[in-house]
Design a protein around this motif. Sequence first.
Motif, PDB file in Angstrom:
ATOM      1  N   GLY A  22       0.835  -1.208   0.000  1.00  0.00           N
ATOM      2  CA  GLY A  22       0.000   0.000   0.000  1.00  0.00           C
ATOM      3  C   GLY A  22       0.861   1.246   0.000  1.00  0.00           C
ATOM      4  N   ALA A  24       1.737   3.397  -2.185  1.00  0.00           N
ATOM      5  CA  ALA A  24       1.408   4.592  -2.978  1.00  0.00           C
ATOM      6  C   ALA A  24       0.199   5.349  -2.431  1.00  0.00           C
ATOM      7  CB  ALA A  24       1.165   4.195  -4.439  1.00  0.00           C
ATOM      8  N   GLY A  25      -0.233   4.995  -1.219  1.00  0.00           N
ATOM      9  CA  GLY A  25      -1.386   5.665  -0.626  1.00  0.00           C
ATOM     10  C   GLY A  25      -0.983   6.896   0.162  1.00  0.00           C
ATOM     11  N   GLY A  28       1.895   5.409   3.152  1.00  0.00           N
ATOM     12  CA  GLY A  28       2.982   4.626   2.552  1.00  0.00           C
ATOM     13  C   GLY A  28       4.177   5.439   2.073  1.00  0.00           C
ATOM     14  N   ASP A  46       2.090  -1.892  -4.487  1.00  0.00           N
ATOM     15  CA  ASP A  46       0.753  -1.278  -4.509  1.00  0.00           C
ATOM     16  C   ASP A  46       0.112  -1.683  -5.834  1.00  0.00           C
ATOM     17  OD1 ASP A  46      -0.354   1.534  -2.839  1.00  0.00           O
ATOM     18  OD2 ASP A  46      -1.465   0.786  -4.580  1.00  0.00           O
ATOM     19  N   ASP A  47      -1.203  -1.896  -5.821  1.00  0.00           N
ATOM     20  CA  ASP A  47      -1.870  -2.198  -7.106  1.00  0.00           C
ATOM     21  C   ASP A  47      -2.417  -0.927  -7.756  1.00  0.00           C
ATOM     22  OD1 ASP A  47      -4.106  -1.575  -5.602  1.00  0.00           O
ATOM     23  OD2 ASP A  47      -5.219  -3.397  -6.136  1.00  0.00           O
ATOM     24  N   SER A  49      -4.863   0.798  -7.069  1.00  0.00           N
ATOM     25  CA  SER A  49      -6.324   0.892  -7.152  1.00  0.00           C
ATOM     26  C   SER A  49      -6.808   2.180  -6.501  1.00  0.00           C
ATOM     27  CB  SER A  49      -6.976  -0.318  -6.485  1.00  0.00           C
ATOM     28  OG  SER A  49      -6.547  -0.431  -5.139  1.00  0.00           O
ATOM     29  N   GLN A  50      -6.156   2.606  -5.431  1.00  0.00           N
ATOM     30  CA  GLN A  50      -6.488   3.863  -4.756  1.00  0.00           C
ATOM     31  C   GLN A  50      -5.294   4.804  -4.731  1.00  0.00           C
ATOM     32  OE1 GLN A  50      -9.626   4.308  -3.915  1.00  0.00           O
ATOM     33  NE2 GLN A  50     -10.014   2.191  -4.532  1.00  0.00           N
ATOM     34  N   ALA A  70       1.575  -4.590  -7.829  1.00  0.00           N
ATOM     35  CA  ALA A  70       1.133  -5.966  -7.591  1.00  0.00           C
ATOM     36  C   ALA A  70      -0.035  -5.956  -6.615  1.00  0.00           C
ATOM     37  CB  ALA A  70       2.278  -6.801  -7.017  1.00  0.00           C
ATOM     38  N   VAL A  72      -1.783  -7.521  -3.385  1.00  0.00           N
ATOM     39  CA  VAL A  72      -1.345  -8.249  -2.178  1.00  0.00           C
ATOM     40  C   VAL A  72      -2.074  -9.583  -2.017  1.00  0.00           C
ATOM     41  CG1 VAL A  72      -0.485  -6.342  -0.752  1.00  0.00           C
ATOM     42  CG2 VAL A  72      -2.928  -6.872  -0.736  1.00  0.00           C
ATOM     43  N   ALA A  93      -4.887  -1.753   1.889  1.00  0.00           N
ATOM     44  CA  ALA A  93      -6.244  -2.068   2.353  1.00  0.00           C
ATOM     45  C   ALA A  93      -7.226  -1.205   1.591  1.00  0.00           C
ATOM     46  CB  ALA A  93      -6.364  -1.788   3.853  1.00  0.00           C
ATOM     47  N   VAL A 108      -9.891  -7.901  -0.175  1.00  0.00           N
ATOM     48  CA  VAL A 108      -8.539  -7.314  -0.163  1.00  0.00           C
ATOM     49  C   VAL A 108      -7.985  -7.313   1.262  1.00  0.00           C
ATOM     50  CG1 VAL A 108      -7.239  -5.163  -0.460  1.00  0.00           C
ATOM     51  CG2 VAL A 108      -8.826  -5.933  -2.243  1.00  0.00           C
ATOM     52  N   SER A 131      -3.875  -1.416  11.445  1.00  0.00           N
ATOM     53  CA  SER A 131      -5.294  -1.547  11.760  1.00  0.00           C
ATOM     54  C   SER A 131      -5.878  -0.145  11.929  1.00  0.00           C
ATOM     55  CB  SER A 131      -5.474  -2.395  13.025  1.00  0.00           C
ATOM     56  OG  SER A 131      -6.843  -2.674  13.227  1.00  0.00           O
ATOM     57  N   THR A 132      -7.046  -0.068  12.512  1.00  0.00           N
ATOM     58  CA  THR A 132      -7.775   1.202  12.532  1.00  0.00           C
ATOM     59  C   THR A 132      -8.527   1.409  13.841  1.00  0.00           C
ATOM     60  OG1 THR A 132      -9.639   2.346  11.498  1.00  0.00           O
ATOM     61  CG2 THR A 132      -9.667  -0.029  11.354  1.00  0.00           C
ATOM     62  N   LYS A 166     -10.479  -5.682   9.593  1.00  0.00           N
ATOM     63  CA  LYS A 166      -9.291  -5.316  10.381  1.00  0.00           C
ATOM     64  C   LYS A 166      -9.235  -6.116  11.684  1.00  0.00           C
ATOM     65  CE  LYS A 166      -7.382  -2.045   7.806  1.00  0.00           C
ATOM     66  NZ  LYS A 166      -6.014  -2.096   7.301  1.00  0.00           N
ATOM     67  N   GLY A 191      -7.368   8.882  12.119  1.00  0.00           N
ATOM     68  CA  GLY A 191      -7.442  10.239  11.563  1.00  0.00           C
ATOM     69  C   GLY A 191      -6.129  10.801  11.069  1.00  0.00           C
TER      70      GLY A 191
END
Length: 352
Positions: A22, A24-25, A28, A46-47, A49-50, A70, A72, A93, A108, A131-132, A166, A191
């Motif tokens: 992840g 490229a989020g 990261g 990172d794929d 996607s986001q 790629a 995950v 995620a 995912v 986690s969150t 999570k 946050g």
Amino acid sequence: MAAGGDGAGRDGVLSERGVVTGVAGLIGPHLARALLEKGHEVVGVDDLSQGRRVNLASCVEHPSFRFHEADVRDLGSMERLTAGASTLVHLAALKIPRYTGYLATLEVNGRGTEVVLECARRHGARMLFASTDDVYGKNPDPRFSEESTLVLGDSKINRWASAVSKVYGEHLCFAYAESHGVPVSIVRYSGIYGPTYQLSRLSGPQDIFIHAALTDQPMPIHGDGTQTRPFAHVSDAVEATLRVLEAPYAEGEVVNVGAADHLSIVNLAYLVWRLAGARTRPRLRFVPYTDFSRGYEDPRQRTVDIGKAECLLGWRPRIDVGEGMRRQVEWFREHLEEIRQANPGFTLEDER
Ligand SMILES: NC(=O)c1ccc[n+]([C@@H]2O[C@H](COP(=O)([O-])OP(=O)(O)OC[C@H]3O[C@@H](n4cnc5c(N)ncnc54)[C@H](O)[C@@H]3O)[C@@H](O)[C@H]2O)c1
């Protein structure tokens, strides 16, 4: 990362290879950059996607950074990409099912964590799982500590899919630790905001508000805006994450990483509007929850106790929300055109 690698990095620090999924989020790229600056070798996955390739601009020129596009969930690719790594930081995620898909979020986040833990087992690597604070869910406590009970909502309400995945990921970490001896640490982020070229609520409400303020449009507020949230600058989150990676006694621990204080969403909007220097009065557009999701549940208040991170890691956030938002507004103003280019088709009207 803990000492024990096989090469000498800058400043005499022993360098190791770490994999950041992840990458490229939002978090990261900042974490990857910090690890590179400490002399480590970083393999980013990172794929996209986001995430955005442009988020990696500060990493790609570094000789010790490699990026791989790629998924995950793909064990074959991930086993290859994690070979030789001593630490796997699993950030990849999908965060909010409303935007990224109900089933995709479960797949995912569930399968992705299974794969990364399996890679940690096969290569004898350490795992840090992102986690969150959403796992505290509907717990009515005014402040969540790591010991607080996790109270999730109705399974017919898809917004809980992310929190459920999570919680599953956290259990999987401890199960791999117990059954296979994989060293694991869990960070529950809360946050986190900071420079990123992603423009959506996935990176937090502040970016939507800043975009609105800088372009003189109404700021879309979910519900009545009195719900409260902590806001923590990404540089503080990265520092806490590095300390978790470096502290041997953080192994087997869950640590909240967020801000010491909190703000209502409507006050965040006022703050951002003022910092953006808008000439008009703040313009707010209230969006009832029923407009964007059937049966949506938004926790009324969310404040995390960061005392454990303070005691265990000697960490406290250094940037308060006023200073952090000032930096965020300035960064946004300087990069507005690139942000627009990275998010073609973005309109505030769609941002319910
Ligand atoms: N930012 C926060 O405030 C916050 C709060 C709580 C938890 N977290 C957690 O921290 C982690 C990082 O957060 P972030 O804000 O940087 O998230 P982000 O959404 O900005 O980044 C996640 C990255 O994962 C990538 N990804 C998604 N699916 C993938 C797949 N199948 N394979 C490979 N890559 C994939 C996305 O493209 C994206 O770049 C996440 O796990 C998130 O749940 C963050």
